[in-house]
Scaffold this motif. Sequence first.
Motif, PDB file in Angstrom:
ATOM      1  N   SER A  11      28.715  31.007  46.384  1.00 24.18           N
ATOM      2  CA  SER A  11      27.927  30.342  47.286  1.00 24.18           C
ATOM      3  C   SER A  11      27.544  31.305  48.143  1.00 24.18           C
ATOM      4  O   SER A  11      27.208  30.552  49.401  1.00 24.18           O
ATOM      5  N   GLY A  12      27.919  32.345  48.461  1.00 25.40           N
ATOM      6  CA  GLY A  12      27.529  33.215  49.588  1.00 25.40           C
ATOM      7  C   GLY A  12      25.949  33.477  49.798  1.00 25.40           C
ATOM      8  O   GLY A  12      25.175  33.203  49.334  1.00 25.40           O
ATOM      9  N   SER A  15      23.610  33.936  46.948  1.00 30.37           N
ATOM     10  CA  SER A  15      23.129  33.022  45.998  1.00 30.37           C
ATOM     11  C   SER A  15      22.232  32.133  47.037  1.00 30.37           C
ATOM     12  O   SER A  15      21.098  31.447  46.681  1.00 30.37           O
ATOM     13  N   SER A  42      36.066  29.094  46.567  1.00 27.59           N
ATOM     14  CA  SER A  42      36.747  28.731  47.964  1.00 27.59           C
ATOM     15  C   SER A  42      36.401  27.046  48.096  1.00 27.59           C
ATOM     16  O   SER A  42      35.562  26.418  47.352  1.00 27.59           O
ATOM     17  N   PRO A  50      32.705  37.471  54.255  1.00 30.19           N
ATOM     18  CA  PRO A  50      33.040  38.079  55.393  1.00 30.19           C
ATOM     19  C   PRO A  50      32.874  36.834  56.500  1.00 30.19           C
ATOM     20  O   PRO A  50      32.987  37.152  57.589  1.00 30.19           O
ATOM     21  N   ALA A  62      29.681  39.740  64.005  1.00 33.47           N
ATOM     22  CA  ALA A  62      28.749  40.358  62.949  1.00 33.47           C
ATOM     23  C   ALA A  62      27.831  41.709  63.518  1.00 33.47           C
ATOM     24  O   ALA A  62      27.990  41.989  64.657  1.00 33.47           O
ATOM     25  N   ASN A 138      36.880  28.204  40.425  1.00 33.37           N
ATOM     26  CA  ASN A 138      36.819  29.640  40.253  1.00 33.37           C
ATOM     27  C   ASN A 138      36.562  30.085  38.545  1.00 33.37           C
ATOM     28  O   ASN A 138      37.310  29.497  37.743  1.00 33.37           O
ATOM     29  N   GLY A 169      29.893  38.726  44.911  1.00 31.74           N
ATOM     30  CA  GLY A 169      30.314  39.189  45.995  1.00 31.74           C
ATOM     31  C   GLY A 169      31.533  40.184  46.146  1.00 31.74           C
ATOM     32  O   GLY A 169      32.085  40.823  45.225  1.00 31.74           O
ATOM     33  N   TRP A 172      38.755  41.709  46.950  1.00 28.10           N
ATOM     34  CA  TRP A 172      39.807  42.618  47.162  1.00 28.10           C
ATOM     35  C   TRP A 172      40.995  42.259  46.364  1.00 28.10           C
ATOM     36  O   TRP A 172      41.515  41.057  46.541  1.00 28.10           O
ATOM     37  N   TRP A 187      41.703  41.631  54.560  1.00 27.84           N
ATOM     38  CA  TRP A 187      41.607  40.433  54.114  1.00 27.84           C
ATOM     39  C   TRP A 187      42.474  39.829  53.598  1.00 27.84           C
ATOM     40  O   TRP A 187      43.106  40.105  52.409  1.00 27.84           O
ATOM     41  N   TYR A 558      23.432  47.315  50.884  1.00 28.68           N
ATOM     42  CA  TYR A 558      24.560  46.770  52.082  1.00 28.68           C
ATOM     43  C   TYR A 558      23.728  45.736  52.904  1.00 28.68           C
ATOM     44  O   TYR A 558      22.691  45.906  53.423  1.00 28.68           O
TER      45      TYR A 558
END
Length: 600
Positions: A11-12, A15, A42, A50, A62, A138, A169, A172, A187, A558
């Motif tokens: 849902s970043g 999306s 999450s 980020p 940012a 998840n 997205g 790591w 992170w 990017y």
Amino acid sequence: MKTSTLALIGSGPTSIYALQHILDNSEVLGKQFHLISIFEKSSKLGYGMPFNPEFTDIYNLANISSEEIPKLPQTLANWLRAQDRNYLKDLNVVEFPIKDTEVYSRIALGAYFSAQLKLLLQNLKSKGFTIATYRNHNVIDIKTISNTTAEIITETHRFKFNKIIIATGHHWENKDQSESGYYDSPWPIFKLLNPSKDYYNFDIGILGASLSAFDVVTSLAHRHGTFLRKNNRLTFKLHAKASGFKITLHDANGWLPHLQYEQEQPYREIYRYTTRETLVNLKNEKDALFIETYFDEICRPALLNALEKDDLRDVIQLLNNNSFDFKQFIETMAKKHEYLDSFVGMREELELADKLLKRNKPIHWMETLDDLMYSLNFHTDLFSAEDHLFFNTEIKPFLMNVIAALPLQSAEILLALYEADCIALINGKVEIQNKTTHGTHLKIVDEDNNETTKTYKLFINSSGNDTIAFDNFPFKSLKINGDISMAKAKFKTLSRIKDVRSSVPEDALLPVNDTLFLNLGGIAIDNVYRCLDENGQPSQSIYDLAFNHIYGLRPYSYGLQACNATSQIMVTSLLDSALQSDEPVEIQTITHTYDEERTL
Ligand SMILES: Cc1cc2nc3c(=O)[nH]c(=O)nc-3n(C[C@H](O)[C@H](O)[C@H](O)COP(=O)(O)OP(=O)(O)OC[C@H]3O[C@@H](n4cnc5c(N)ncnc54)[C@H](O)[C@@H]3O)c2cc1C
């Protein structure tokens, strides 16, 4: 008749932009999709990685201002203006009035995105869509059931959909070895803070000197001293008990990032300097677009025009000579950013950037180069393997340094630390030799091949690489069933492994029958982000927009503008299948819509 269901995984921002474009096309898409489901691992919906306070500190800035953020129901600046001052303080927004040109904390951006997602979902509901959101879900696997149906599998449930959009997205892997003080990524940033709240009275090593590294610098510095503004200059004073605190950055070239600059156009455009048709026509008899051809035909005239506006006579003279090639251009511009002491260079660049910003004077060549490479990013399927190699090794490191530019506030923080003797930069390639209870042991090789060694009690890998190799693709059933394939490109001149062995690791070479391919990394997608199966056929149900899965074929995606463009291309493909057009979707048609929208 509404028959189809659509799921977004993640849902970043990607999306969120997909939902914005679905809303913009709700007249058509509303007739096809009755249900849109969003899965988010999450507990927080709409923050992305980020910008999520579970990962990011209040001090992390940012690098994009409100006027550069692609369209959502509200602008960032207007949303901030409408918030209560106490809430803004929690988001570390403390300077007023709010400006459209200013950058703010990343957690402020996260709160903004989450609010925009809420508004978008309300608007979509009012257009007749049923919305289901699943936070703390998840997605662990995806399985195709038929040509038009696939299944999302979470730890506890299975759900069937007609279209699945992977927008997971950043990711790591946890490869930290905290017992050695080694962290494989910064992170979540909070893991780096001393749990006993003691000071780090030693030299901390950071691999990388770009934006991720800067996050570590700023989070640690704020906890070891105080920043004060004196005579319009930021200064740093260590806390009395933190006198041993120091940070050392390591960068292969000894570069600090370029600084943000005034831009003529706040938005990148895919077809500002060329068209898809022109690029296809530039393909040679081997059916590849040579990067040098792109440079000569498209970049050279555009850059000459930009350099003219910047009055960079020396570079104009060089570029006017047709034998001056892309690599030489990059080397020339990189030299302009090379200083005996990069911090002293940054101070000079800061003073210049400040003047140019005050005079609203853009740096045209940087903006033009960014547009040209942004355009190239969406067409690398036309590249040969050699040009992919050239782009990734010779061009991209410079681009990332120029384009992922540092906000001026961040540069001031770095310089304040430098002037307080709390930060240093070491030039040279770093090899991590081993990690022990004494720390992380490094070998550093500089450009003259001199070797030194160094050991850090705390070492953070901030090189920012979260790409996922084909074998580690997270949704295993797609791989097992042949629904995805490796991103690859054909060599144009070399056909035998021994011809390329010296320049490419052997496991990156893929001989298929008599043809030699380069494994580009990640998975193969078509122009509209549909996964390509092992026979090269596009999936009818699964799209992948996660930059770290598709970096092989989209090497220069990017930031939020790329999230928006990617989502828009995918949504135009949904429109195409909703309208059941017989014509395949051309990227030019899609981005044409994008350009039109921007110029409105
Ligand atoms: C440290 C950092 C700082 C950045 N700062 C900027 C900036 O200032 N400006 C800018 O323009 N760009 C910035 N970027 C670039 C960044 O790529 C984009 O701005 C943006 O975050 C990408 O959005 P996304 O939705 O694709 O991915 P993400 O933001 O990573 O969001 C993906 C979402 O998917 C969820 N997810 C992942 N896997 C699963 C799963 N299996 N199941 C369910 N949910 C899942 C995640 O929890 C997350 O919420 C930054 C990148 C990094 C790494």
